[in-house]
Design a protein around this motif. Structure first.
Motif, PDB file in Angstrom:
ATOM      1  N   GLU A 250      45.483 -33.599  14.427  1.00  0.00           N
ATOM      2  CA  GLU A 250      45.463 -34.905  13.749  1.00  0.00           C
ATOM      3  C   GLU A 250      46.042 -35.995  14.644  1.00  0.00           C
ATOM      4  OE1 GLU A 250      44.167 -35.571  10.829  1.00  0.00           O
ATOM      5  OE2 GLU A 250      43.957 -33.641   9.816  1.00  0.00           O
ATOM      6  N   ASP A 251      47.104 -35.680  15.363  1.00  0.00           N
ATOM      7  CA  ASP A 251      47.751 -36.666  16.227  1.00  0.00           C
ATOM      8  C   ASP A 251      46.860 -37.035  17.412  1.00  0.00           C
ATOM      9  OD1 ASP A 251      50.184 -38.206  17.071  1.00  0.00           O
ATOM     10  OD2 ASP A 251      50.078 -36.802  18.762  1.00  0.00           O
ATOM     11  N   LEU A 252      46.277 -36.032  18.052  1.00  0.00           N
ATOM     12  CA  LEU A 252      45.460 -36.283  19.247  1.00  0.00           C
ATOM     13  C   LEU A 252      44.161 -37.019  18.928  1.00  0.00           C
ATOM     14  CD1 LEU A 252      45.837 -32.858  21.122  1.00  0.00           C
ATOM     15  CD2 LEU A 252      46.933 -35.039  21.695  1.00  0.00           C
ATOM     16  N   LEU A 253      43.694 -36.907  17.691  1.00  0.00           N
ATOM     17  CA  LEU A 253      42.381 -37.472  17.346  1.00  0.00           C
ATOM     18  C   LEU A 253      42.478 -38.695  16.440  1.00  0.00           C
ATOM     19  CD1 LEU A 253      40.604 -34.063  16.669  1.00  0.00           C
ATOM     20  CD2 LEU A 253      40.229 -35.564  18.640  1.00  0.00           C
ATOM     21  N   SER A 254      43.672 -39.178  16.198  1.00  0.00           N
ATOM     22  CA  SER A 254      43.863 -40.248  15.214  1.00  0.00           C
ATOM     23  C   SER A 254      43.145 -41.548  15.575  1.00  0.00           C
ATOM     24  CB  SER A 254      45.362 -40.523  15.026  1.00  0.00           C
ATOM     25  OG  SER A 254      45.950 -40.925  16.267  1.00  0.00           O
ATOM     26  N   SER A 255      42.946 -41.810  16.856  1.00  0.00           N
ATOM     27  CA  SER A 255      42.333 -43.093  17.253  1.00  0.00           C
ATOM     28  C   SER A 255      40.896 -42.952  17.730  1.00  0.00           C
ATOM     29  CB  SER A 255      43.173 -43.737  18.365  1.00  0.00           C
ATOM     30  OG  SER A 255      43.242 -42.886  19.503  1.00  0.00           O
ATOM     31  N   GLU A 256      40.302 -41.788  17.568  1.00  0.00           N
ATOM     32  CA  GLU A 256      38.935 -41.570  18.038  1.00  0.00           C
ATOM     33  C   GLU A 256      37.912 -42.119  17.046  1.00  0.00           C
ATOM     34  OE1 GLU A 256      38.186 -40.567  20.929  1.00  0.00           O
ATOM     35  OE2 GLU A 256      40.100 -39.755  21.630  1.00  0.00           O
ATOM     36  N   PRO A 257      36.753 -42.541  17.532  1.00  0.00           N
ATOM     37  CA  PRO A 257      35.699 -43.038  16.627  1.00  0.00           C
ATOM     38  C   PRO A 257      35.153 -41.922  15.750  1.00  0.00           C
ATOM     39  CG  PRO A 257      34.852 -42.795  18.859  1.00  0.00           C
ATOM     40  CD  PRO A 257      36.328 -42.590  18.952  1.00  0.00           C
ATOM     41  N   MET A 258      34.726 -42.270  14.528  1.00  0.00           N
ATOM     42  CA  MET A 258      34.222 -41.295  13.577  1.00  0.00           C
ATOM     43  C   MET A 258      32.702 -41.379  13.487  1.00  0.00           C
ATOM     44  SD  MET A 258      37.094 -39.950  12.590  1.00  0.00           S
ATOM     45  CE  MET A 258      36.600 -38.983  11.158  1.00  0.00           C
TER      46      MET A 258
ATOM     47  N   ALA B 258      38.251 -28.755  10.294  1.00  0.00           N
ATOM     48  CA  ALA B 258      39.491 -28.377   9.606  1.00  0.00           C
ATOM     49  C   ALA B 258      40.432 -29.559   9.412  1.00  0.00           C
ATOM     50  CB  ALA B 258      40.204 -27.272  10.376  1.00  0.00           C
ATOM     51  N   LEU B 259      40.064 -30.733   9.925  1.00  0.00           N
ATOM     52  CA  LEU B 259      40.899 -31.925   9.765  1.00  0.00           C
ATOM     53  C   LEU B 259      40.924 -32.376   8.308  1.00  0.00           C
ATOM     54  CD1 LEU B 259      39.686 -33.896  12.916  1.00  0.00           C
ATOM     55  CD2 LEU B 259      41.905 -32.735  12.645  1.00  0.00           C
ATOM     56  N   LYS B 260      41.978 -33.092   7.936  1.00  0.00           N
ATOM     57  CA  LYS B 260      42.161 -33.487   6.537  1.00  0.00           C
ATOM     58  C   LYS B 260      40.984 -34.275   5.999  1.00  0.00           C
ATOM     59  CE  LYS B 260      47.228 -33.595   6.699  1.00  0.00           C
ATOM     60  NZ  LYS B 260      48.446 -34.448   6.622  1.00  0.00           N
ATOM     61  N   LEU B 261      40.457 -35.214   6.791  1.00  0.00           N
ATOM     62  CA  LEU B 261      39.365 -36.061   6.314  1.00  0.00           C
ATOM     63  C   LEU B 261      38.123 -35.224   6.035  1.00  0.00           C
ATOM     64  CD1 LEU B 261      38.668 -38.976   5.659  1.00  0.00           C
ATOM     65  CD2 LEU B 261      37.874 -39.262   8.023  1.00  0.00           C
ATOM     66  N   ALA B 262      37.830 -34.287   6.916  1.00  0.00           N
ATOM     67  CA  ALA B 262      36.664 -33.423   6.719  1.00  0.00           C
ATOM     68  C   ALA B 262      36.857 -32.509   5.512  1.00  0.00           C
ATOM     69  CB  ALA B 262      36.406 -32.598   7.972  1.00  0.00           C
ATOM     70  N   ARG B 263      38.054 -31.931   5.383  1.00  0.00           N
ATOM     71  CA  ARG B 263      38.308 -31.038   4.265  1.00  0.00           C
ATOM     72  C   ARG B 263      38.246 -31.789   2.932  1.00  0.00           C
ATOM     73  NH1 ARG B 263      36.772 -27.046   3.993  1.00  0.00           N
ATOM     74  NH2 ARG B 263      38.177 -26.449   2.307  1.00  0.00           N
ATOM     75  N   THR B 264      38.780 -33.003   2.908  1.00  0.00           N
ATOM     76  CA  THR B 264      38.720 -33.800   1.680  1.00  0.00           C
ATOM     77  C   THR B 264      37.280 -34.074   1.286  1.00  0.00           C
ATOM     78  OG1 THR B 264      40.859 -34.842   2.157  1.00  0.00           O
ATOM     79  CG2 THR B 264      39.402 -35.975   0.614  1.00  0.00           C
ATOM     80  N   HIS B 265      36.458 -34.399   2.277  1.00  0.00           N
ATOM     81  CA  HIS B 265      35.048 -34.668   1.999  1.00  0.00           C
ATOM     82  C   HIS B 265      34.352 -33.423   1.458  1.00  0.00           C
ATOM     83  CE1 HIS B 265      30.885 -35.992   2.561  1.00  0.00           C
ATOM     84  NE2 HIS B 265      30.686 -34.812   3.153  1.00  0.00           N
ATOM     85  N   LEU B 266      34.562 -32.278   2.106  1.00  0.00           N
ATOM     86  CA  LEU B 266      33.857 -31.059   1.722  1.00  0.00           C
ATOM     87  C   LEU B 266      34.283 -30.567   0.341  1.00  0.00           C
ATOM     88  CD1 LEU B 266      33.955 -29.243   5.167  1.00  0.00           C
ATOM     89  CD2 LEU B 266      31.893 -30.002   3.976  1.00  0.00           C
ATOM     90  N   THR B 267      35.587 -30.533   0.070  1.00  0.00           N
ATOM     91  CA  THR B 267      36.035 -30.071  -1.237  1.00  0.00           C
ATOM     92  C   THR B 267      35.656 -31.060  -2.333  1.00  0.00           C
ATOM     93  OG1 THR B 267      38.228 -31.038  -0.829  1.00  0.00           O
ATOM     94  CG2 THR B 267      37.938 -28.719  -0.287  1.00  0.00           C
ATOM     95  N   GLY B 268      35.656 -32.344  -2.004  1.00  0.00           N
ATOM     96  CA  GLY B 268      35.262 -33.348  -2.981  1.00  0.00           C
ATOM     97  C   GLY B 268      33.764 -33.361  -3.252  1.00  0.00           C
ATOM     98  N   SER B 269      32.979 -32.830  -2.318  1.00  0.00           N
ATOM     99  CA  SER B 269      31.523 -32.798  -2.467  1.00  0.00           C
ATOM    100  C   SER B 269      31.040 -31.537  -3.161  1.00  0.00           C
ATOM    101  CB  SER B 269      30.849 -32.889  -1.092  1.00  0.00           C
ATOM    102  OG  SER B 269      31.213 -34.070  -0.420  1.00  0.00           O
ATOM    103  N   ALA B 270      31.917 -30.552  -3.299  1.00  0.00           N
ATOM    104  CA  ALA B 270      31.507 -29.270  -3.880  1.00  0.00           C
ATOM    105  C   ALA B 270      31.191 -29.433  -5.364  1.00  0.00           C
ATOM    106  CB  ALA B 270      32.596 -28.231  -3.673  1.00  0.00           C
ATOM    107  N   THR B 271      30.199 -28.714  -5.812  1.00  0.00           N
ATOM    108  CA  THR B 271      29.786 -28.760  -7.209  1.00  0.00           C
ATOM    109  C   THR B 271      29.736 -27.347  -7.774  1.00  0.00           C
ATOM    110  OG1 THR B 271      27.437 -28.635  -6.598  1.00  0.00           O
ATOM    111  CG2 THR B 271      28.394 -30.826  -6.848  1.00  0.00           C
ATOM    112  N   GLY B 272      29.791 -27.260  -9.093  1.00  0.00           N
ATOM    113  CA  GLY B 272      29.713 -25.963  -9.753  1.00  0.00           C
ATOM    114  C   GLY B 272      30.510 -25.978 -11.029  1.00  0.00           C
ATOM    115  N   THR B 273      30.144 -25.074 -11.945  1.00  0.00           N
ATOM    116  CA  THR B 273      30.809 -25.015 -13.242  1.00  0.00           C
ATOM    117  C   THR B 273      31.952 -24.015 -13.255  1.00  0.00           C
ATOM    118  OG1 THR B 273      29.190 -23.360 -13.976  1.00  0.00           O
ATOM    119  CG2 THR B 273      28.710 -25.676 -14.461  1.00  0.00           C
ATOM    120  N   SER B 274      32.012 -23.149 -12.247  1.00  0.00           N
ATOM    121  CA  SER B 274      33.059 -22.136 -12.197  1.00  0.00           C
ATOM    122  C   SER B 274      34.190 -22.580 -11.291  1.00  0.00           C
ATOM    123  CB  SER B 274      32.494 -20.801 -11.689  1.00  0.00           C
ATOM    124  OG  SER B 274      33.533 -19.875 -11.447  1.00  0.00           O
ATOM    125  N   ALA B 275      35.423 -22.384 -11.746  1.00  0.00           N
ATOM    126  CA  ALA B 275      36.583 -22.743 -10.924  1.00  0.00           C
ATOM    127  C   ALA B 275      36.780 -21.768  -9.770  1.00  0.00           C
ATOM    128  CB  ALA B 275      37.838 -22.780 -11.790  1.00  0.00           C
TER     129      ALA B 275
END
Length: 385
Positions: free
Chosen positions: A172-180, A296-313
């Motif tokens: 996270e520290d090494l990549l904080s200023s890189e373009p997305m 595995a970065l926080k931004l990517a993980r937030t996107h992936l878990t937030g995009s997941a769908t399904g009725t089962s926990a």
């Protein structure tokens, strides 16, 4: 020990604490509080400290444990009989016995029923099991040894988890200023497999297998998490797992969905992708190891878990379109390799610590088995520890 069940009525407006019993003698788990009027049970079993509690259903999985003090007064359903230890048994010794594969094997040999997942072990069948019981003073010495080994295993596990956190803090520290950019702009393709009929067991050395969703965890590919294909099953050649592949789970638990790992160079041959595991094919501008780090970065993980769908926990899905939309940093290739090298170096140290913990677990299991079988004497065990 003897069967000793204390029942308590379920009274509306009264609050009860519910417990469950984990497999392989791993102890109890708190399952929350409930109102006595919100259950169909007229009464439930009460847990008391230092009792043994067992789950009758699927007892072949080893769901048995000694009740610790913090679970005193919790309740369980009729499916969980309780037992009081005789004076010959030290509760802490029995706690370790409950984690013994020998006990689970004895339980498995006595279950009854025709459907595997519905087989049960009755209290009388459990009480028929015979195991050697050393004198209480020997039990206490064995407990002291095994507890010392367990403490070391816990310390190693915590060290490995700390190293994992350090590795991602570095990233996270090494990549904080890189373009997305969106991941899809840096992929040549996403490929998947299919889920055929397969055995529940892992494939043998000369058998073909298909990956389970558990084969891919963050940074780690686990080839043993696969199922043997049935004879004459045909799989597409494109689904064959290859050394260097970058794989992602499109379906899993909310915390594990979208996990990414790279297949090592020495992966065994004959494993295939299932429909719940995808192969990410990076373009020439995206380093494969860096891709694993970026996902595995926080931004990517937030996107992936937030995009997941399904009725089962317990199982959710993320689509290929949402995977392609995942935001990742994109430095130049040299910088990508520099970052991935730094992160993977720390992760390698964590893997080394986990390997040491695994060796200790094996040694602990062998030690307990030897003591139960009387093939290891207490003095020899103390010298070994």
């Amino acid at each position: 020990m003897r069967l000793d069940i204390q029942r308590t009525p379920m009274i509306p407006a009264n609050t009860y604490r519910l417990a469950g019993v984990m497999n392989a003698g791993q102890g109890l788990i708190a399952k929350g509080e409930f109102d006595g009027g919100d259950t169909e049970y007229a009464a439930m079993n009460v847990l008391r400290v230092d009792q043994v509690v067992m789950r009758k259903l699927t007892a072949w999985e080893g769901p048995i444990s000694v009740v610790p003090a913090e679970f005193d007064g919790f309740v369980v359903s009729n499916e969980f009989p309780t037992f009081t230890l005789g004076p010959e048994l030290v509760p802490a010794w029995m706690r370790h016995v409950c984690r013994s594969p020998r006990l689970w094997a004895e339980m498995r040999n006595r279950v009854s029923g025709t459907v595997q997942r519905r087989k049960r072990l009755n209290p009388e069948q459990l009480l028929q099991i015979e195991l050697p019981i050393p004198p209480r003073e020997i039990q206490a010495r064995v407990v002291e040894m095994l507890d010392a080994v367990d403490d070391q295993i816990v310390a190693l596990d915590e060290e490995a988890e700390a190293l994992d956190r350090v590795s991602m803090a570095v990233a996270e520290d090494l990549l904080s200023s890189e373009p997305m950019v969106a991941l899809g702009t840096m992929l040549d393709d996403i490929q998947g497999g299919r889920s055929p009929q397969a055995n529940t067991r892992p494939p043998g050395t000369d058998e073909l297998g298909v990956l389970k969703v558990s084969a891919v965890t963050p940074f780690r590919f686990l080839p043993e998490e696969s199922k043997a294909l049935l004879p004459d099953t045909s799989m597409p050649e494109s689904a064959l797992v290859q050394p260097g592949d970058v794989l992602i789970t499109r379906a899993n638990t909310p915390l594990r969905v979208g996990a990414v790992a790279r297949v090592p160079a020495d992966v065994r041959k004959g494993l295939y992708l299932a429909d719940k595991t995808l192969r990410l094919m990076p373009s020439s501008k995206l380093d494969s190891d860096f891709l694993v780090v970026a996902m595995a970065l926080k931004l990517a993980r937030t996107h992936l878990t937030g995009s997941a769908t399904g009725t089962s926990a317990s199982m959710v899905n993320v689509s290929q379109d949402r995977i392609r939309e995942t935001p990742i940093p994109l430095p130049d290739l040299d910088r990508q390799q520099e970052v991935s090298s730094a992160v993977l170096s720390v992760r390698a140290n964590a893997d080394g610590v986990r390997a040491e913990a695994a060796r200790l677990r094996d040694a602990r299991s062998s030690l307990l088995a030897g003591l139960l079988d009387c093939t290891i004497e207490i003095k020899s065990a103390e010298l070994e520890v």
